[in-house]
Motif scaffolding. Sequence first.
Motif, short mmCIF file in Angstrom:
data_model
loop_
_atom_site.label_atom_id
_atom_site.label_comp_id
_atom_site.label_asym_id
_atom_site.label_seq_id
_atom_site.Cartn_x
_atom_site.Cartn_y
_atom_site.Cartn_z
N UNK A 1 34.59 -11.56 46.26
CA UNK A 1 33.57 -10.56 45.93
C UNK A 1 33.49 -9.47 46.99
N UNK A 2 33.81 -9.82 48.24
CA UNK A 2 33.72 -8.82 49.31
C UNK A 2 34.74 -7.70 49.12
N UNK A 3 35.98 -8.06 48.77
CA UNK A 3 37.02 -7.05 48.56
C UNK A 3 36.70 -6.18 47.34
N UNK A 4 36.21 -6.81 46.28
CA UNK A 4 35.88 -6.04 45.07
C UNK A 4 34.70 -5.11 45.32
N UNK A 5 33.69 -5.58 46.04
CA UNK A 5 32.52 -4.74 46.33
C UNK A 5 32.91 -3.57 47.23
N UNK A 6 33.82 -3.81 48.15
CA UNK A 6 34.27 -2.73 49.04
C UNK A 6 35.01 -1.66 48.24
N UNK A 7 35.86 -2.09 47.29
CA UNK A 7 36.63 -1.15 46.49
C UNK A 7 35.72 -0.31 45.58
N UNK A 8 34.73 -0.96 44.94
CA UNK A 8 33.86 -0.26 44.00
C UNK A 8 32.58 0.26 44.65
N UNK B 1 27.00 -5.00 37.26
CA UNK B 1 26.66 -4.62 38.63
C UNK B 1 27.88 -4.14 39.43
N UNK B 2 29.07 -4.58 39.06
CA UNK B 2 30.27 -4.21 39.81
C UNK B 2 30.96 -2.98 39.22
N UNK B 3 31.27 -3.04 37.94
CA UNK B 3 32.06 -1.98 37.31
C UNK B 3 31.21 -0.88 36.68
N UNK B 4 29.95 -1.17 36.40
CA UNK B 4 29.08 -0.18 35.78
C UNK B 4 29.31 -0.01 34.29
N UNK C 1 29.68 -14.73 49.58
CA UNK C 1 30.11 -13.57 50.37
C UNK C 1 30.35 -14.01 51.80
N UNK C 2 31.57 -13.79 52.28
CA UNK C 2 31.89 -14.14 53.67
C UNK C 2 31.21 -13.19 54.65
N UNK D 1 35.14 -8.76 32.34
CA UNK D 1 36.22 -8.03 33.01
C UNK D 1 35.93 -7.92 34.51
N UNK D 2 34.66 -7.76 34.89
CA UNK D 2 34.30 -7.73 36.30
C UNK D 2 34.59 -9.05 37.00
N UNK D 3 34.35 -10.17 36.30
CA UNK D 3 34.65 -11.49 36.87
C UNK D 3 36.15 -11.64 37.10
N UNK D 4 36.94 -11.18 36.12
CA UNK D 4 38.40 -11.24 36.26
C UNK D 4 38.87 -10.35 37.41
N UNK D 5 38.22 -9.21 37.61
CA UNK D 5 38.58 -8.30 38.70
C UNK D 5 38.30 -8.96 40.05
N UNK D 6 37.15 -9.64 40.17
CA UNK D 6 36.81 -10.32 41.42
C UNK D 6 37.83 -11.41 41.72
#
Length: 124
Positions: free
Chosen positions: A110-117, A50-53, A85-86, A99-104
Motif C-alpha cells: 500500500x505504501x508504494x501505491x499511495x506514493x504513486x497516486x 480512495x486510491x484510484x478515485x 503500512x510499513x 481494480x485498486x486492490x489488484x493495483x496494490x
Amino acid sequence: MNKFLSFLIAFVAIAQATAFMGAPVLTQRPVAFQQRSGASSMEMRARVCDLLGKKPNRQARVVTFSHKRIKKVQEVNLQWKKFFSDELNRNVRLRLSTKGIKTVNKMGGIDAAAKKFKVDLAKF
C-alpha cells in the motif's frame, strides 16, 4: 353593533400594520454548536475509490426489447480492505475498488501505491 364592527376592523388593520414592524427574524445559525455522538454524527461518504478515485458511471443506458433507452448508474465495486503500512507501522483501512486492490498487490504494498497516486495514508 356598528361600534363593535368598526372597532373590529380598526383592530385588524392595526394588527396587520404592526405585524411587519416587529423584531427582525434571525436567519443566522449559532456560532458554537454541540458535538454529536452516535448515529447523528455519521458522515455520508461518496462512493469513490480512495486510491484510484474511480466514480460511478452515470452515463450508462439500458436498451430494452422495445428499444426504449433507460438511464442507469453503473456503480463501482467498492470493498473495505485493511493493509499494513510499513511507513506508519499500523493497519490502514481503505475503501478501494477491486481494480485498486489488484493495483496494490501488483505494486507490492500500500505504501508504494499511495506514493504513486499521491494519497496521504495518515488520514485513514
